[in-house]
Design an enzyme around this catalytic site. Structure first.
Site, short mmCIF file in Angstrom:
data_model
loop_
_atom_site.label_atom_id
_atom_site.label_comp_id
_atom_site.label_asym_id
_atom_site.label_seq_id
_atom_site.Cartn_x
_atom_site.Cartn_y
_atom_site.Cartn_z
N HIS A 145 0.82 -1.21 0.00
CA HIS A 145 0.00 0.00 0.00
C HIS A 145 0.86 1.25 0.00
CE1 HIS A 145 0.89 0.63 4.25
NE2 HIS A 145 0.42 -0.57 4.55
N CYS A 164 3.09 -4.98 6.59
CA CYS A 164 2.78 -4.70 5.19
C CYS A 164 4.03 -4.17 4.48
CB CYS A 164 1.66 -3.66 5.10
SG CYS A 164 0.07 -4.25 5.70
#
Length: 189
Positions: A145, A164
């Protein structure tokens, strides 16, 4: 200033859950990727862009993501950001590690808490079984992201996710366009 620091602290605590090498090896010529060929490949939905990725490699130690098409590198992104514990394979929920191994991009979220997000198919059955041996959860919701939604400052520095893979907003916008759901992603130590 205090408001900006409070926002940054909130983003850091929220996490993801709710010098590079000059030589780039093709997945087809790299012996570490041999297992990738044994994964059944669904026919991906081709994105609207002309050039699209059919394989991604993330090299955690080099902080490098390379997108491939037919064994040839088409894009490279350097300076990736991970969780506060970037070394080692993710084992348990909350360990702030990024998984290692071969997974898939299994869905995308244009309305996530972070600027665009591509979900990685972690945990697989082996990840869940390992965590279960210890009576723990393997975790999940691991994404590639951009920066936190609504954050207007420069890209956050240091490792700030909960496992992430973070890019700049411009980088995730480009990756979003060239990576179809179902694309294999290999995450190396």
């Amino acid at each position: 200033m205090e408001r900006a620091l409070a926002f940054l602290l909130l983003v850091t605590l929220a996490g993801c859950s709710s010098p590079a090498k000059d030589v780039v090896h093709s997945p087809a010529s790299d012996p570490r990727v041999a297992g990738a060929r044994s994964i059944p490949t669904p026919v991906p939905q081709r994105p609207s862009s002309q050039v699209w990725a059919d394989y991604l490699i993330v090299d955690k130690s080099e902080r490098l993501l390379i997108a491939y098409n037919n064994g040839k590198p088409i894009r490279a992104y350097r300076g990736l950001k991970f969780g506060d514990a970037p070394s080692g394979h993710k084992r348990f929920e909350g360990d702030e590690r990024t998984p290692e191994g071969i997974y898939r991009i299994d869905t995308r979220n244009p309305r996530s808490s972070f600027h665009l997000s591509l979900r990685i198919s972690y945990p697989n059955s082996q990840d869940r079984a390992f965590a279960a041996q210890y009576g723990r959860s393997a975790g999940g919701d691991i994404f590639i992201h951009g920066q936190p939604t609504g954050y207007r400052g420069p890209p956050l520095q240091g490792d700030w996710t909960d496992g992430c893979i973070a890019l700049t907003n411009e980088e995730i916008e480009e990756l979003w366009q060239i990576v179809p759901d179902g694309t294999p992603i290999e995450i190396r130590p």
